[in-house]
Design an enzyme around this catalytic site. Structure first.
Site, mmCIF file in Angstrom:
data_model
loop_
_atom_site.group_PDB
_atom_site.id
_atom_site.type_symbol
_atom_site.label_atom_id
_atom_site.label_comp_id
_atom_site.label_asym_id
_atom_site.label_seq_id
_atom_site.Cartn_x
_atom_site.Cartn_y
_atom_site.Cartn_z
ATOM 1 C CG ASP A 31 -1.285 1.516 1.282
ATOM 2 O OD1 ASP A 31 -2.553 1.384 0.566
ATOM 3 O OD2 ASP A 31 -1.516 1.840 2.486
ATOM 4 C CG ASP A 38 -0.883 8.022 -0.058
ATOM 5 O OD1 ASP A 38 0.266 8.224 0.114
ATOM 6 O OD2 ASP A 38 -2.029 7.320 -0.039
ATOM 7 C CG HIS A 93 -13.131 3.528 -9.450
ATOM 8 N ND1 HIS A 93 -12.147 2.465 -10.330
ATOM 9 C CD2 HIS A 93 -13.286 3.627 -10.941
ATOM 10 C CE1 HIS A 93 -12.207 2.234 -11.534
ATOM 11 N NE2 HIS A 93 -12.809 2.886 -12.276
#
Length: 209
Positions: free
Chosen positions: A10, A12, A89
């Site tokens: 990942d 952040d 999205h």
């Protein structure tokens, strides 16, 4: 895990400090051990990638170009990863790529030319671990101050204090010999060149969105 071919991080809160909806490369700051975790994986011949939810695009708070520029700066500081993929999205879009859905992990595995089952996914929230599970990969939670306490408890047996420890433990479990320190900063580690991926599955070089 019986075989380990790639580590997916990942972004952040795992590799870089979490600046909400950051579109400014100058605000990118690596978390302790992040560069060492990437270097250790690469030193053992593993493919590396980032899978990141970037709903700021869908919310109209960021542009795709801004996310690319932030990713490029992070990649520079981290010493270079093989693939960067993100979901653009909004949470209510119903897409297949937003974690905890498995789309980003599947796309990254395809981009890197490895089976999802041979991927380790490292992240700071439950969605990262759940996305890994849904894709048939293994997930490890690296909690921080912002991680919900219930998530820390839920994944207590699938967690590590930092990304470097998570990578090191996975290497040992997978049977890699002489797992030690990551290469010192500035040490050249040959880049792994992933296979080309048709644009039909969302590839844009390393900077797929």
């Amino acid at each position: 895990m019986s075989r380990l071919s790639a580590v997916l991080f990942d972004r952040d809160g795992t590799l870089v400090a979490d600046v909400p909806y950051n579109g400014d490369p100058d605000r990118v700051r690596l978390l302790p051990g992040a560069a060492a975790a990437v270097a250790l994986a690469r030193a053992h011949g593993l493919a590396t990638g980032v899978v990141s939810n970037q709903s700021g695009i869908g919310r109209g708070l960021l542009t795709t170009d801004q996310v690319h520029r932030v990713n490029e700066r992070a990649d520079e500081l981290l010493g270079g990863l093989d693939a960067w993929l993100f979901c653009p999205h909004a949470p209510d879009a119903g897409c297949v790529c937003r974690k905890p859905r498995p789309g980003l992990v599947h796309m990254a595995a395809a981009r890197l030319g490895v089976p999802p089952a041979e991927c380790l996914v490292i992240g700071d929230i439950a969605a990262d671990v759940l996305a890994a599970r849904a894709a048939g990969a293994r997930g490890v939670l690296v909690p921080n101050a912002a991680t919900a306490p219930e998530e820390v408890r839920r994944f207590a047996t699938e967690s590590a204090p930092d990304a470097l420890t998570a990578v090191r433990a996975a290497l040992v479990e997978a049977g890699f010999p002489a797992v030690g320190r990551a290469p010192a900063p500035g040490t050249a580690v040959p880049a792994r060149t992933p296979p080309a991926l048709p644009r039909a599955v969302g590839s844009a070089g390393r900077w797929a969105g």
